[in-house]
Design a protein around this motif. Structure first.
Motif, PDB file in Angstrom:
ATOM      1  N   LEU A 287       4.006  18.994  38.161  1.00 37.30           N
ATOM      2  CA  LEU A 287       5.004  17.940  38.293  1.00 37.30           C
ATOM      3  C   LEU A 287       5.081  17.438  39.734  1.00 37.30           C
ATOM      4  O   LEU A 287       5.385  16.265  39.967  1.00 37.30           O
ATOM      5  N   GLY A 288       4.821  18.302  40.712  1.00 33.64           N
ATOM      6  CA  GLY A 288       4.804  17.872  42.100  1.00 33.64           C
ATOM      7  C   GLY A 288       3.737  16.815  42.336  1.00 33.64           C
ATOM      8  O   GLY A 288       3.972  15.813  43.039  1.00 33.64           O
ATOM      9  N   PHE A 289       2.545  17.001  41.755  1.00 38.92           N
ATOM     10  CA  PHE A 289       1.487  16.000  41.859  1.00 38.92           C
ATOM     11  C   PHE A 289       1.929  14.691  41.203  1.00 38.92           C
ATOM     12  O   PHE A 289       1.674  13.599  41.717  1.00 38.92           O
ATOM     13  N   LYS A 290       2.580  14.803  40.042  1.00 38.59           N
ATOM     14  CA  LYS A 290       3.043  13.598  39.348  1.00 38.59           C
ATOM     15  C   LYS A 290       4.075  12.834  40.174  1.00 38.59           C
ATOM     16  O   LYS A 290       4.012  11.607  40.297  1.00 38.59           O
ATOM     17  N   GLN A 291       5.036  13.563  40.739  1.00 39.23           N
ATOM     18  CA  GLN A 291       6.092  12.898  41.497  1.00 39.23           C
ATOM     19  C   GLN A 291       5.541  12.231  42.751  1.00 39.23           C
ATOM     20  O   GLN A 291       5.929  11.097  43.080  1.00 39.23           O
ATOM     21  N   LEU A 292       4.656  12.899  43.458  1.00 41.43           N
ATOM     22  CA  LEU A 292       4.064  12.291  44.655  1.00 41.43           C
ATOM     23  C   LEU A 292       3.253  11.055  44.283  1.00 41.43           C
ATOM     24  O   LEU A 292       3.287  10.037  44.996  1.00 41.43           O
ATOM     25  N   THR A 293       2.536  11.129  43.169  1.00 42.73           N
ATOM     26  CA  THR A 293       1.756   9.973  42.715  1.00 42.73           C
ATOM     27  C   THR A 293       2.662   8.796  42.358  1.00 42.73           C
ATOM     28  O   THR A 293       2.386   7.638  42.732  1.00 42.73           O
ATOM     29  N   ASP A 315      -0.817  12.323  52.323  1.00 41.80           N
ATOM     30  CA  ASP A 315      -0.982  13.497  53.195  1.00 41.80           C
ATOM     31  C   ASP A 315      -0.527  14.769  52.483  1.00 41.80           C
ATOM     32  O   ASP A 315      -1.211  15.806  52.545  1.00 41.80           O
ATOM     33  N   TYR A 316       0.617  14.706  51.816  1.00 41.37           N
ATOM     34  CA  TYR A 316       1.109  15.887  51.086  1.00 41.37           C
ATOM     35  C   TYR A 316       0.221  16.202  49.884  1.00 41.37           C
ATOM     36  O   TYR A 316      -0.031  17.375  49.570  1.00 41.37           O
ATOM     37  N   LEU A 317      -0.283  15.155  49.204  1.00 42.24           N
ATOM     38  CA  LEU A 317      -1.207  15.386  48.097  1.00 42.24           C
ATOM     39  C   LEU A 317      -2.475  16.083  48.572  1.00 42.24           C
ATOM     40  O   LEU A 317      -3.025  16.950  47.881  1.00 42.24           O
ATOM     41  N   THR A 318      -2.941  15.705  49.770  1.00 42.77           N
ATOM     42  CA  THR A 318      -4.148  16.319  50.324  1.00 42.77           C
ATOM     43  C   THR A 318      -3.967  17.825  50.482  1.00 42.77           C
ATOM     44  O   THR A 318      -4.839  18.617  50.106  1.00 42.77           O
ATOM     45  N   GLU A 319      -2.838  18.230  51.027  1.00 40.81           N
ATOM     46  CA  GLU A 319      -2.585  19.659  51.218  1.00 40.81           C
ATOM     47  C   GLU A 319      -2.477  20.395  49.889  1.00 40.81           C
ATOM     48  O   GLU A 319      -2.950  21.525  49.747  1.00 40.81           O
ATOM     49  N   LEU A 320      -1.828  19.763  48.904  1.00 38.12           N
ATOM     50  CA  LEU A 320      -1.686  20.416  47.602  1.00 38.12           C
ATOM     51  C   LEU A 320      -3.035  20.538  46.893  1.00 38.12           C
ATOM     52  O   LEU A 320      -3.326  21.564  46.265  1.00 38.12           O
ATOM     53  N   PHE A 321      -3.872  19.502  46.974  1.00 40.39           N
ATOM     54  CA  PHE A 321      -5.194  19.578  46.364  1.00 40.39           C
ATOM     55  C   PHE A 321      -6.047  20.653  47.035  1.00 40.39           C
ATOM     56  O   PHE A 321      -6.805  21.371  46.361  1.00 40.39           O
ATOM     57  N   ALA A 322      -5.944  20.754  48.361  1.00 38.04           N
ATOM     58  CA  ALA A 322      -6.700  21.790  49.068  1.00 38.04           C
ATOM     59  C   ALA A 322      -6.285  23.184  48.604  1.00 38.04           C
ATOM     60  O   ALA A 322      -7.126  24.082  48.463  1.00 38.04           O
ATOM     61  N   LEU A 323      -4.999  23.358  48.331  1.00 37.27           N
ATOM     62  CA  LEU A 323      -4.524  24.646  47.823  1.00 37.27           C
ATOM     63  C   LEU A 323      -4.951  24.849  46.374  1.00 37.27           C
ATOM     64  O   LEU A 323      -5.312  25.968  45.976  1.00 37.27           O
ATOM     65  N   ARG A 324      -4.927  23.775  45.589  1.00 38.92           N
ATOM     66  CA  ARG A 324      -5.324  23.877  44.169  1.00 38.92           C
ATOM     67  C   ARG A 324      -6.799  24.242  44.025  1.00 38.92           C
ATOM     68  O   ARG A 324      -7.197  24.874  43.033  1.00 38.92           O
ATOM     69  N   MET A 325      -7.630  23.900  45.005  1.00 41.54           N
ATOM     70  CA  MET A 325      -9.050  24.217  44.935  1.00 41.54           C
ATOM     71  C   MET A 325      -9.304  25.725  44.980  1.00 41.54           C
ATOM     72  O   MET A 325     -10.372  26.186  44.607  1.00 41.54           O
ATOM     73  N   LYS A 349     -10.551  19.051  37.677  1.00 40.23           N
ATOM     74  CA  LYS A 349     -11.173  17.745  37.437  1.00 40.23           C
ATOM     75  C   LYS A 349     -10.194  16.767  36.813  1.00 40.23           C
ATOM     76  O   LYS A 349     -10.068  15.618  37.245  1.00 40.23           O
ATOM     77  N   ASP A 350      -9.464  17.225  35.785  1.00 39.93           N
ATOM     78  CA  ASP A 350      -8.500  16.346  35.112  1.00 39.93           C
ATOM     79  C   ASP A 350      -7.329  16.005  36.027  1.00 39.93           C
ATOM     80  O   ASP A 350      -6.851  14.866  36.034  1.00 39.93           O
ATOM     81  N   LEU A 351      -6.860  16.982  36.785  1.00 38.94           N
ATOM     82  CA  LEU A 351      -5.737  16.740  37.687  1.00 38.94           C
ATOM     83  C   LEU A 351      -6.110  15.713  38.744  1.00 38.94           C
ATOM     84  O   LEU A 351      -5.353  14.760  39.005  1.00 38.94           O
ATOM     85  N   LEU A 352      -7.277  15.889  39.377  1.00 43.19           N
ATOM     86  CA  LEU A 352      -7.727  14.942  40.399  1.00 43.19           C
ATOM     87  C   LEU A 352      -7.935  13.549  39.807  1.00 43.19           C
ATOM     88  O   LEU A 352      -7.554  12.537  40.406  1.00 43.19           O
TER      89      LEU A 352
END
Length: 436
Positions: A287-293, A315-325, A349-352
């Motif tokens: 949901l955090g990814f959804k809200q930022l988007t 910028d915040y999405l970048t940090e979250l994606f780096a952690l999700r990896m 893949k689907d999230l990105l």
């Protein structure tokens, strides 16, 4: 007994997110505290205070009633203003940023506790006002209780000042972005920590016994500890099919079991699953990814046109994606190296893709946003990852991003700048990297 306990926990988790939860609890505390003070008055506590500190005692009934009446009316005005400020905050956040932010803002414990302090003090003063006997006899006046009411009112005034400060901070988009990021990161850290080292794989569950949901709502929480105990007790393994945070409809497949379960066993599993009618970042990091988007899309709408906010959100999405990896696409819960539960999760893949496709659709005309997205994807290519396939997913999104930008942006200088930027980052863009 266990069934009642699990349902009580589920009910408490849901009620905590309601704006009236803490105010109601504190209001009841104010009422009980007023009766407790009346009990102390019967024991002669005001007489003791009169002997030790007479300067603190209100020994006139009319004065005590006037003070308590003024406190009650003043605090009612304060609480009306405070509720108006909360409604204004929710309205602005919904119209300017995203309606998905409302559950998180409503569940802010600071606002709830402050409103609860107001209510508890008002109710306390009302009940103490009933006990005042304006006969002129100082021993019939609850002097100590009135003093406590004065102290409570002063605390309310300081709480009101803090409330104004906190509400002014909460409406700022920078703080909203930081709040979403912090909650998502904390939840994602917990999920990664629970995964542990990959050991024996979870078996294929396609031919297992399948069971349906008996209610509707967002899949909020699953009690992993109880489900592992259940699996060990009945010598089975469980696979929960829907994504956590998905809206579950009554009658759709919910979980699979390695062995056939009886009706009471199925009910025991279902009682360890909690549903909600709203989504909270604390329960589901997706949901955090959804809200930022959605904040990015809202900020780039013609009515708002705020690229700065979109860049901050990226910028915040970048940090979250780096952690999700660093997280696996398969979430298996183990105990003593034995896999007992499999929880379906959203693939990287689907999230990105879901995040990028929304931003590409609404922001592909903006050169600045495209540049920022290319920088984000380049940064992700440099991060450590659990699965090397994540790098291919990132390169694919870079290809799609540049292809969409070329279709919309007509300025050749802008296209050349984006292409050179992508080539500098050594993206393998295939056809999208070729000159027009």
């Amino acid at each position: 007994m266990k069934k009642l306990y699990y349902r009580s926990l589920s009910f408490f988790d849901i009620m905590q997110s309601k704006i009236a939860f803490y105010p109601t609890v504190l209001a009841l505390f104010g009422i009980f505290f007023a009766f407790f003070m009346m009990y102390l008055e019967n024991l002669g506590i005001s007489k003791y205070l009169l002997e030790k500190a007479p300067v603190l005692v209100v020994d006139n009934g009319n004065t005590a009633m006037t003070l308590l009446s003024a406190f009650i009316s003043g605090l009612i005005s304060v609480i009306v203003f405070s509720f108006s400020m909360v409604m204004l905050l929710l309205s602005q956040a919904s119209s300017n940023f995203s309606p998905r932010l409302l559950p998180g803002l409503i569940s802010d414990k600071k606002h709830q506790i402050i409103l609860g302090i107001y209510l508890s003090t008002i109710l306390y003063n009302i009940f103490i006002l009933f006990s005042v006997q304006p006969t002129g006899d100082k021993y019939l006046i609850p002097a100590f209780s009135v003093l406590v009411g004065v102290i409570g009112t002063v605390i309310c005034l300081y709480a009101f000042i803090f409330f104004i400060h906190n509400i002014s901070q909460s409406i700022q988009i920078s703080n909203i972005l930081k709040m979403i990021y912090s909650k998502s990161k904390n939840r994602l850290d917990e999920v990664i920590e629970q995964e542990g080292t990959h050991l024996a794989p979870f078996p294929d569950s396609d031919d297992w016994y399948e069971y349906q949901s008996e209610k509707s709502g967002y899949l909020q929480n699953i009690s992993y500890t109880n489900m592992i105990n259940f699996s060990k007790e009945h010598d089975t393994q469980l696979h929960f099919i829907p994504f956590k945070g998905n809206f579950i409809l009554n009658g759709i497949p919910l979980f699979r079991s390695k062995i056939e379960l009886k009706k009471e066993q199925v009910d025991q599993v279902l009682n360890n699953i909690s549903y909600a009618r709203e989504e909270l970042v604390e329960d589901n990091y997706i949901l955090g990814f959804k809200q930022l988007t959605e904040i990015i899309l809202k900020s780039m709408s013609p009515g708002i046109n705020d690229p700065g906010t979109a860049i901050n959100a990226i910028d915040y999405l970048t940090e979250l994606f780096a952690l999700r990896m660093k997280k696996k696409d398969v979430n298996v819960i183990r105990r003593d190296e034995m896999p007992y539960l499999k929880i379906t999760t959203v693939d990287f893949k689907d999230l990105l893709y879901q995040v990028m496709v929304a931003i590409r659709t609404y922001c592909k005309h903006d050169v600045t946003i495209n540049q920022k997205l290319l920088v984000m994807l380049h940064y992700l290519l440099q991060q450590e990852t659990y699965n090397e396939d994540y790098y291919d997913n990132i390169k694919q999104e870079a290809t799609l991003l540049l292809a969409d930008a070329k279709e919309v942006i007509t300025n050749s200088v802008d296209i050349e700048r984006l292409t050179n930027l992508a080539e500098t980052f050594t993206f393998q863009l295939n056809e999208a990297a070729e000159d027009e």
